[in-house]
Write a protein that holds these residues in place. Sequence first.
Motif, mmCIF file in Angstrom:
data_model
loop_
_atom_site.group_PDB
_atom_site.id
_atom_site.type_symbol
_atom_site.label_atom_id
_atom_site.label_comp_id
_atom_site.label_asym_id
_atom_site.label_seq_id
_atom_site.Cartn_x
_atom_site.Cartn_y
_atom_site.Cartn_z
ATOM 1 N N ASN A 155 -0.327 -3.132 9.005
ATOM 2 C CA ASN A 155 -0.722 -3.542 7.614
ATOM 3 C C ASN A 155 -0.141 -2.925 6.535
ATOM 4 O OD1 ASN A 155 -2.810 -5.202 9.008
ATOM 5 N ND2 ASN A 155 -4.285 -3.705 8.963
ATOM 6 N N TYR A 156 0.486 -1.522 6.542
ATOM 7 C CA TYR A 156 1.103 -1.202 5.431
ATOM 8 C C TYR A 156 2.566 -1.873 5.223
ATOM 9 C CZ TYR A 156 -1.781 3.293 4.879
ATOM 10 O OH TYR A 156 -2.506 3.914 4.635
ATOM 11 N N VAL A 157 3.232 -2.210 6.184
ATOM 12 C CA VAL A 157 4.327 -3.247 6.062
ATOM 13 C C VAL A 157 4.045 -4.474 5.551
ATOM 14 C CG1 VAL A 157 6.166 -4.163 7.480
ATOM 15 C CG2 VAL A 157 5.623 -1.904 7.991
ATOM 16 N N ARG A 158 3.038 -5.107 6.335
ATOM 17 C CA ARG A 158 2.656 -6.352 5.554
ATOM 18 C C ARG A 158 2.316 -6.314 4.270
ATOM 19 N NH1 ARG A 158 -1.135 -7.591 10.426
ATOM 20 N NH2 ARG A 158 0.336 -8.596 12.163
ATOM 21 N N PHE A 159 1.439 -5.302 3.790
ATOM 22 C CA PHE A 159 1.074 -5.184 2.145
ATOM 23 C C PHE A 159 2.584 -4.981 1.317
ATOM 24 C CE2 PHE A 159 0.128 -2.167 -1.218
ATOM 25 C CZ PHE A 159 -0.385 -3.277 -1.874
ATOM 26 N N GLY A 160 3.369 -3.981 2.099
ATOM 27 C CA GLY A 160 4.623 -3.874 1.154
ATOM 28 C C GLY A 160 5.580 -5.213 1.367
ATOM 29 N N ALA A 178 -3.525 7.965 2.415
ATOM 30 C CA ALA A 178 -4.544 7.420 1.598
ATOM 31 C C ALA A 178 -4.053 7.600 0.106
ATOM 32 C CB ALA A 178 -5.776 8.363 1.478
ATOM 33 N N GLU A 179 -3.128 8.796 -0.343
ATOM 34 C CA GLU A 179 -2.880 9.006 -1.460
ATOM 35 C C GLU A 179 -1.682 8.033 -1.868
ATOM 36 O OE1 GLU A 179 -0.645 12.793 -3.669
ATOM 37 O OE2 GLU A 179 -2.217 13.038 -2.428
ATOM 38 N N THR A 180 -0.693 7.900 -1.195
ATOM 39 C CA THR A 180 0.347 6.801 -1.420
ATOM 40 C C THR A 180 -0.257 5.462 -1.475
ATOM 41 O OG1 THR A 180 0.934 6.658 0.829
ATOM 42 C CG2 THR A 180 2.242 8.104 -0.705
ATOM 43 N N PHE A 181 -1.315 5.200 -0.551
ATOM 44 C CA PHE A 181 -1.714 3.593 -0.895
ATOM 45 C C PHE A 181 -2.630 3.766 -2.044
ATOM 46 C CE2 PHE A 181 -5.107 0.633 -0.234
ATOM 47 C CZ PHE A 181 -4.728 -0.373 0.347
ATOM 48 N N ALA A 182 -3.334 4.781 -2.353
ATOM 49 C CA ALA A 182 -4.071 4.466 -3.476
ATOM 50 C C ALA A 182 -3.144 4.430 -5.023
ATOM 51 C CB ALA A 182 -4.843 5.879 -4.000
ATOM 52 N N GLN A 183 -1.914 4.953 -4.955
ATOM 53 C CA GLN A 183 -1.092 4.784 -6.147
ATOM 54 C C GLN A 183 -0.723 3.422 -5.914
ATOM 55 O OE1 GLN A 183 -0.443 7.066 -8.432
ATOM 56 N NE2 GLN A 183 0.310 5.103 -9.328
ATOM 57 N N ALA A 184 -0.174 2.777 -4.955
ATOM 58 C CA ALA A 184 0.160 1.495 -4.959
ATOM 59 C C ALA A 184 -0.602 0.541 -5.211
ATOM 60 C CB ALA A 184 0.835 1.295 -3.563
ATOM 61 N N LYS A 185 -1.948 0.761 -4.884
ATOM 62 C CA LYS A 185 -3.240 -0.200 -5.222
ATOM 63 C C LYS A 185 -3.539 -0.052 -6.582
ATOM 64 C CE LYS A 185 -8.124 -0.636 -4.425
ATOM 65 N NZ LYS A 185 -9.455 0.109 -4.233
ATOM 66 N N GLU A 186 -3.297 1.230 -7.138
ATOM 67 C CA GLU A 186 -3.802 1.282 -8.600
ATOM 68 C C GLU A 186 -2.535 0.502 -9.530
ATOM 69 O OE1 GLU A 186 -3.493 4.707 -12.085
ATOM 70 O OE2 GLU A 186 -4.089 5.416 -10.156
ATOM 71 N N THR A 187 -1.353 0.602 -9.046
ATOM 72 C CA THR A 187 -0.249 -0.153 -9.851
ATOM 73 C C THR A 187 -0.589 -1.799 -9.637
ATOM 74 O OG1 THR A 187 1.146 1.681 -9.435
ATOM 75 C CG2 THR A 187 2.281 -0.197 -10.132
ATOM 76 N N GLU A 213 8.475 1.245 -6.528
ATOM 77 C CA GLU A 213 8.665 2.577 -5.927
ATOM 78 C C GLU A 213 7.472 2.937 -5.071
ATOM 79 O OE1 GLU A 213 9.262 4.498 -9.606
ATOM 80 O OE2 GLU A 213 11.228 3.588 -9.861
ATOM 81 N N ASN A 214 6.207 2.653 -5.639
ATOM 82 C CA ASN A 214 4.915 3.027 -5.017
ATOM 83 C C ASN A 214 4.946 2.468 -3.484
ATOM 84 O OD1 ASN A 214 3.048 2.381 -7.917
ATOM 85 N ND2 ASN A 214 4.112 3.957 -7.320
ATOM 86 N N VAL A 215 5.435 1.258 -3.059
ATOM 87 C CA VAL A 215 5.369 0.555 -1.789
ATOM 88 C C VAL A 215 6.362 1.438 -0.928
ATOM 89 C CG1 VAL A 215 5.930 -1.383 -0.626
ATOM 90 C CG2 VAL A 215 4.654 -1.726 -2.438
ATOM 91 N N ALA A 216 7.787 1.587 -1.661
ATOM 92 C CA ALA A 216 8.686 2.663 -0.871
ATOM 93 C C ALA A 216 8.228 4.007 -0.503
ATOM 94 C CB ALA A 216 10.161 2.716 -1.557
ATOM 95 N N ALA A 217 7.501 4.732 -1.173
ATOM 96 C CA ALA A 217 6.647 5.783 -1.019
ATOM 97 C C ALA A 217 5.539 5.485 0.155
ATOM 98 C CB ALA A 217 6.171 6.412 -2.326
#
Length: 185
Positions: free
Chosen positions: A75-80, A147-156, A136-140
């Motif tokens: 799911n992370y890869v699909r989202f990215g 949860a933290e890196t996902f939250a940053q990507a979601k916010e952006t 950059e958020n998705v690469a991270a």
Amino acid sequence: MNVFDLLEDDTRPRAPPIPQATPADRMAGKRLAMIHAMHIDALNETKAMMLKVEAGELDSGTLATKIETLDMMRNYVRFGNLCGRECEFLNYHHSAEDGDIFPVILAGASDGVKAVIQRLMQEHDVIHELLLTLSENVAALLADPGAETFAQAKETFCLIDRVVRSHFGYEQTELEEALGYYRAL
């Protein structure tokens, strides 16, 4: 320009009416709305995947367990991938407007329409910077899923979603006559 200026309609110049514009000119201008609708569909698809990822995290036990599951990683890869695809599409769309469509309008437009075009080009720059941040958020997120890196990507992503919808609405409204009248689209 501040990203939040893109959400404040009262800071945006308005295009004066083009009295000579015909209904056919306006219909040609409405094609932009159809193009934008495809981008909105892609944003909706990406948002749906983001919510699916988020729901998957909420349904799992501990963060370590969540990250180690193959489904969560997929799911992370699909989202990215969805984010990356839409970032590329939006970048291409804005580059085409800046390089091919806007110069045609600028060649004969009134000062009022020119002010709108200049504002739209500034908004494209802001959106481009947001897309770079999301990339950059998705690469991270892919390098360190959690949860933290996902939250940053979601916010952006959520900010981009709001900004792009606002930008598209402004562009469609203000250029509807000009796109057809100047045969730019």
